[in-house]
Design an enzyme around this catalytic site. Structure first.
Site, PDB file in Angstrom:
ATOM      1  N   CYS A   1     -15.286 -11.299  11.208  1.00  0.00           N
ATOM      2  CA  CYS A   1     -15.948 -10.280  10.395  1.00  0.00           C
ATOM      3  C   CYS A   1     -15.780  -8.859  10.933  1.00  0.00           C
ATOM      4  CB  CYS A   1     -17.435 -10.579  10.278  1.00  0.00           C
ATOM      5  SG  CYS A   1     -17.819 -12.318   9.988  1.00  0.00           S
TER       6      CYS A   1
ATOM      7  N   CYS B   1     -13.735  -5.755   9.320  1.00  0.00           N
ATOM      8  CA  CYS B   1     -14.217  -4.988   8.171  1.00  0.00           C
ATOM      9  C   CYS B   1     -15.661  -4.512   8.327  1.00  0.00           C
ATOM     10  CB  CYS B   1     -14.107  -5.807   6.896  1.00  0.00           C
ATOM     11  SG  CYS B   1     -12.404  -6.088   6.384  1.00  0.00           S
TER      12      CYS B   1
ATOM     13  N   ASP C   1       0.432  -4.450  18.620  1.00  0.00           N
ATOM     14  CA  ASP C   1       0.347  -3.888  17.261  1.00  0.00           C
ATOM     15  C   ASP C   1       0.944  -2.482  17.216  1.00  0.00           C
ATOM     16  OD1 ASP C   1      -0.184  -3.648  14.548  1.00  0.00           O
ATOM     17  OD2 ASP C   1      -2.299  -3.158  14.813  1.00  0.00           O
TER      18      ASP C   1
ATOM     19  N   TRP D   1      -0.638   6.005   9.941  1.00  0.00           N
ATOM     20  CA  TRP D   1       0.163   6.312   8.746  1.00  0.00           C
ATOM     21  C   TRP D   1      -0.007   7.751   8.296  1.00  0.00           C
ATOM     22  CZ3 TRP D   1      -2.292   8.465   4.747  1.00  0.00           C
ATOM     23  CH2 TRP D   1      -3.697   8.361   4.760  1.00  0.00           C
TER      24      TRP D   1
ATOM     25  N   THR E   1       0.831  -1.211   0.000  1.00  0.00           N
ATOM     26  CA  THR E   1       0.000   0.000   0.000  1.00  0.00           C
ATOM     27  C   THR E   1       0.866   1.262   0.000  1.00  0.00           C
ATOM     28  OG1 THR E   1      -0.089  -0.030   2.426  1.00  0.00           O
ATOM     29  CG2 THR E   1      -1.916  -1.088   1.248  1.00  0.00           C
TER      30      THR E   1
HETATM   31 CA    CA Z   1      -0.448  -3.927  12.275  1.00  0.00          CA
END
Ligand code: CA
Length: 708
Positions: free
Chosen positions: A624, A627, A323, A411, A179
């Site tokens: 699920c 998303c 994370d 980001w 990406t």
């Molecule tokens: Ca990650």
């Protein structure tokens, strides 16, 4: 002729040569890139190698920004997230959209020159944790480079948009994605990849810009077999990294540590800096038996661009378990700290601390939290290690984490103004309950994070829900990196806002989730101008000068990780096509209202299913939620509570098991969900659609979870 006059003549000749370059030739070379910080164009992702995202242009300034209006716009054919920063080279603006499509426009008129669609298969969207986004191109000597979601690096002719070469940079049998924007350093195109939630082994590669031949590769996690790779990373893996990993699931998952976004380059030191992501699984106990720092997870890495040789590393989160990627924007600046001129590297990674490092040596100069951090109280300046809060690693009990997996900053690019000395950071507060997934077992191709997402279903108690909502914030912070303190802030109505631009006109530009694009006074944060974009904004703006006028360009389109994983907390609007908006003083163009497709009404009262609602709840939050939102609250990726397919067991099974919507990014879940469980899912979503009371949280069982 005096030296001064000679210099002036040479620089005039150089600027005339610049004017004579044919539009669309993409003639970016080393000389132009080295001068990119101070020029009127935008030649690489973060404007220049320092990635400061500050343009010296000042024709648009605090005194006249109120007259900023739309000069031209372009509308795209995808309604997924738009994260790209356009480039402007020789009068041509290049940008990318979701699904890795590339477009070139006349930067003055907006006339499209060419478009390129790499035709990424829709089912590849399944492997993209955080939407099918793309953050932009690189340009070098007549070629435009794009990394595609399915792992290709493609060189296009800058004039025609036709492919010149294409190379597969990843093993497509594994859930790798690209990406991020490539960068070009000394004739080599650098590109990393993502996929750490699913289970991949991270690396960055460099390719010859002329031919597409690989020059070097550097792995950012050890080879699970213990063998050497024949790669640039072999030596440092053997000397430093291998011993920091212990027995655990990383031998199956590959360990993560992907390089999916940040890069910066110091030409004087000849060092390229990379941001490295989280480990797989997140949970350190599951990944590496709770032992070892796990290099180079969550690290800033310094390499030689010619060979990929290791120079130094700084690990922001040793033994990462939350994370907490260190892939966030890396920027370089020269600062005066305690009376000394220092060449620094700055980063505000997900873990909530703002780091200032000596970029020659990697030595930590200072670190302080820029948002509330529950996992650590500070950073020990002697050891460079975080001072962790007991229990934060959720070994024996759940831990409410701040930041959560979306990070204090994600980001979305920051900006640094050399005029104010401030770094402008798009921050957020998104708490998350970290719970050990006791039943964790590696599932190839699925989310493999080792934390139990059932705990992150929304509370049914309205007071608890209100308390949770009150903790979630999105804030633009102006931060003094020398004093390590906040100078001003703008509170946004939502979290997951956009990247930032700083200009010589004393302005800071930022878009926001509510569908607005703003300009602020860079010194004080006073709001000076705004424009209603009609859709959420996450991308960073850029600016350029052409024909004596300054333009400001912005990609508009809600999406990305925050939108996908928590749609119920975002502005409720349908998915809308992406747009490029370009502004100038006195601009009079008008962008039409977005087309809104009518959602067919679904009579939920008539829906029935014999499926097991309680089991469906568990299966939903394991597979699920990421998303479609906790409790099927998704109003962005299709809102399942209102989906027409909910009415038909057959249509539902078609999508979930048979993959009938794969071309639109919803791949078959037959690998993870049985047909019986698909019906349990439908029963659960029907119960949500009817507003039924939520079932009690079921214990985790089966496989790993899916979410943020
Ligand atoms: Ca990650």
């Amino acid at each position: 002729m005096t030296i001064f006059k000679l210099g002036l003549a040479l620089s005039l000749a150089a600027s005339m040569a610049a004017c004579q370059r044919p539009a669309g030739s993409g003639g970016v070379d080393e000389k132009r890139l080295l001068a990119a910080e101070g020029n009127a164009e935008w030649l690489s992702y973060g404007k220049s190698y320092s990635e400061q995202r500050h343009s010296p242009l000042d024709k648009v300034n605090a005194g006249n920004v109120a007259q900023l209006g739309l000069a031209w716009y372009a509308q795209f054919d995808t309604d997924r997230g738009q994260e790209a920063t356009p480039l402007m080279v020789d009068g041509v603006l290049y940008t990318t959209t979701a699904w890795s499509k590339v477009y070139a426009y006349d930067a003055k008129t907006g006339q499209q020159k060419w478009a390129f669609d790499p035709k990424v298969a829709g089912a590849k969207g399944f492997d993209a944790c955080c939407d099918t986004v793309n953050r932009g191109v690189a340009i070098w000597k007549g070629k435009v480079f794009v990394g595609t979601l399915d792992g290709r690096l493609i060189a296009l002719d800058a004039g025609s948009g036709k492919p010149v070469w294409s190379t597969q940079t990843t093993d497509n049998s594994k859930p790798y994605t690209i990406t991020g924007a490539p960068r070009v350093i000394k004739g080599k195109v650098l590109i990393g990849n993502g996929g750490a939630e699913y289970g991949v082994r991270g690396y960055i590669s460099a390719y010859d810009a002329a031919t597409g031949k690989m020059a070097w590769r550097f792995y950012t996690a050890p080879n699970p077999t213990g063998a050497a790779d024949g790669a640039a990373s072999d030596k440092v893996m053997a000397e430093k990294a291998n011993a920091t990993w212990s027995d655990g699931a990383w031998k199956q998952t590959g360990g993560g540590a992907t390089v999916w976004d940040a890069m910066a380059y110091d030409p004087a030191l000849d060092i390229v800096y990379l941001g490295v992501g989280n480990g797989t699984p997140w949970n350190h106990m599951k990944r590496s038996g709770g032992k070892g720092d796990n290099l180079f997870v969550s690290s800033i890495l310094a390499l030689k661009p010619d060979t990929g040789a290791y120079v130094w590393h700084y690990q922001t989160t040793p033994g990462e378990s939350w994370d907490y990627t260190a892939t966030q924007h890396i920027m370089l600046a020269d600062l005066t700290i305690e009376g000394q001129a220092r060449k620094v590297l700055m980063q505000a990674p997900k873990n909530g601390f703002f780091y200032v490092l000596d970029r020659a040596t990697g030595q930590l100069i200072s670190a302080k939290n820029y948002v509330p951090t529950s996992w650590a109280s500070g950073v020990d300046l002697k050891t460079g290690r975080p001072i962790e809060t007991p229990g934060a690693r959720y070994e024996t009990a759940p831990a409410l984490g701040l930041p959560g997996p979306l990070g204090g900053h994600n980001w979305q690019p920051m900006a640094f103004s050399p005029k104010t000395g401030l770094v402008y950071i798009p921050t957020q507060a998104t708490p998350f309950a970290y719970v050990d997934d006791k039943a964790f077992a590696y599932r190839p191709g699925a989310w493999n994070v080792g934390t139990d997402f059932l705990a992150n279903a929304l509370p049914t108690d309205q007071a608890q829900l209100a308390a949770l909502m009150a903790m979630i914030k999105g804030t633009l912070i102006a931060y003094d990196p020398v004093a390590q303190k906040e100078v001003w802030r703008v509170q946004h109505p939502h979290f997951w806002n956009a990247g930032v631009l700083s200009t010589g006109g004393g302005l800071v530009f930022q878009g926001a989730a509510q569908g607005e694009f703003m300009a602020y006074d860079a010194a004080k944060g006073t709001r000076l101008w705004s424009y209603k974009t009609g859709n959420g904004v996450i991308a960073a703006p850029m600016t350029y000068e052409l024909g004596g006028e300054q333009y400001v360009a912005l990609m508009v389109g809600a999406g990305g990780g925050g939108q996908i994983s928590a749609p119920g907390l975002m502005p409720q609007r349908p998915r809308l096509p992406g747009r490029l908006l370009v502004f100038k003083l006195g601009g009079k163009a008008v962008a039409p209202a977005f087309p809104v497709s009518e959602q067919p009404t679904l009579d939920v009262a008539t829906l029935t299913s014999t499926g097991d609602v309680k089991h469906g709840f568990a299966v939903y939050h394991q597979n699920c939620q990421v998303c479609h939102g906790p409790n099927a609250t998704g109003a962005w990726l299709p809102n399942l509570r209102a989906s027409p397919i909910l009415a038909s067991a057959e249509a539902w099974k078609g999508v979930v098991i048979d993959g009938t919507s794969a071309s639109r990014g919803m791949a078959s879940f037959a690998r993870f969900v049985t047909p019986k469980e698909a019906e349990d899912l439908r029963a659960y979503v029907i119960s949500e659609a009817k507003g039924a009371a939520l079932p009690a949280v079921a214990p985790a069982k089966g496989g790993p979870a899916a979410a943020t």
